[in-house]
Design a protein around this motif. Structure first.
Motif, PDB file in Angstrom:
ATOM      1  N   PRO A 128       2.727   2.778  -6.097  1.00 33.27           N
ATOM      2  CA  PRO A 128       1.935   2.219  -4.807  1.00 33.27           C
ATOM      3  C   PRO A 128       1.646   3.579  -3.672  1.00 33.27           C
ATOM      4  CG  PRO A 128       3.675   0.698  -5.383  1.00 33.27           C
ATOM      5  CD  PRO A 128       3.906   2.093  -6.547  1.00 33.27           C
ATOM      6  N   LYS A 129       0.771   3.635  -3.755  1.00 30.62           N
ATOM      7  CA  LYS A 129       0.631   5.525  -2.361  1.00 30.62           C
ATOM      8  C   LYS A 129      -0.222   4.481  -0.947  1.00 30.62           C
ATOM      9  CE  LYS A 129      -1.886   9.123  -1.428  1.00 30.62           C
ATOM     10  NZ  LYS A 129      -1.202  10.185  -1.726  1.00 30.62           N
ATOM     11  N   HIS A 130       1.155   5.228  -0.459  1.00 25.44           N
ATOM     12  CA  HIS A 130       0.876   4.229   0.830  1.00 25.44           C
ATOM     13  C   HIS A 130       0.083   4.565   1.570  1.00 25.44           C
ATOM     14  CE1 HIS A 130       1.836   1.901   4.265  1.00 25.44           C
ATOM     15  NE2 HIS A 130       2.081   2.593   5.018  1.00 25.44           N
ATOM     16  N   ILE A 131      -1.172   4.442   2.556  1.00 24.59           N
ATOM     17  CA  ILE A 131      -1.511   4.581   2.934  1.00 24.59           C
ATOM     18  C   ILE A 131      -2.065   3.971   4.679  1.00 24.59           C
ATOM     19  CG2 ILE A 131      -4.557   3.981   3.873  1.00 24.59           C
ATOM     20  CD1 ILE A 131      -4.282   6.007   1.292  1.00 24.59           C
ATOM     21  N   ASN A 132      -1.733   5.014   5.781  1.00 25.78           N
ATOM     22  CA  ASN A 132      -1.447   4.502   7.105  1.00 25.78           C
ATOM     23  C   ASN A 132      -2.945   5.239   8.261  1.00 25.78           C
ATOM     24  OD1 ASN A 132      -0.898   3.167   9.331  1.00 25.78           O
ATOM     25  ND2 ASN A 132       0.501   4.667   9.584  1.00 25.78           N
ATOM     26  N   ILE A 133      -3.532   4.685   7.833  1.00 23.79           N
ATOM     27  CA  ILE A 133      -5.250   6.000   8.905  1.00 23.79           C
ATOM     28  C   ILE A 133      -5.753   4.786  10.159  1.00 23.79           C
ATOM     29  CG2 ILE A 133      -7.293   6.450   8.341  1.00 23.79           C
ATOM     30  CD1 ILE A 133      -7.398   5.776   5.365  1.00 23.79           C
ATOM     31  N   CYS A 134      -5.773   5.447  11.180  1.00 23.94           N
ATOM     32  CA  CYS A 134      -6.271   4.854  12.412  1.00 23.94           C
ATOM     33  C   CYS A 134      -7.282   5.710  12.754  1.00 23.94           C
ATOM     34  CB  CYS A 134      -5.141   5.358  13.996  1.00 23.94           C
ATOM     35  SG  CYS A 134      -5.418   4.786  15.072  1.00 23.94           S
TER      36      CYS A 134
END
Length: 127
Positions: A12-18
């Motif tokens: 799993p590759k974590h994504i956190n975009i705002c």
């Protein structure tokens, strides 16, 4: 933000975009949207995103026609294909709609814009 398909593995590759009105033309003043979750490769052409979309949007009440602000927090599961996804190649253990990209990248700007548009077009009522 774009992520290259070939860089996504079965780990799993974590994504956190705002996004806000300065970084996304589909948002107006004081609106903000966050996309948070994980990408994982299911097979050579298929990637799954599992996470949530959250933030605050200005919506139009279908009863009064007036604008109101709403806090959004929805879980989100999306599937991405690198190229055309043929219905015949779908696995029988899940039924899904696939978002197809054709340049080797997942364009999260387009994904988030599409999700925000869906929320805006929903039957929104000021509570």
């Amino acid at each position: 933000m774009k992520i290259e398909f070939k860089k996504i593995t079965n780990k799993p590759k974590h994504i956190n975009i705002c996004y806000d009105y300065r970084t996304a033309s589909f948002l107006s003043n004081h609106e903000i949207i966050r996309l948070n979750g994980e990408l994982i490769r299911l097979d050579s052409n298929l990637v799954k995103f599992n996470g949530n979309i959250s933030g605050e949007l200005e919506l139009i009440c279908v009863k009064t026609g007036g604008e109101f602000r709403k806090v959004i927090h929805e879980s989100l599961t999306l599937y991405f294909s690198d190229g055309i996804w043929e219905i015949q190649s779908q696995r029988k253990d899940f039924d899904l709609d696939i978002i197809e990209f054709f340049d080797g990248f997942i364009a999260f700007d387009l994904v988030v814009e599409s999700e925000v548009t869906s929320i805006r077009l929903d039957y929104n009522i000021k509570e």
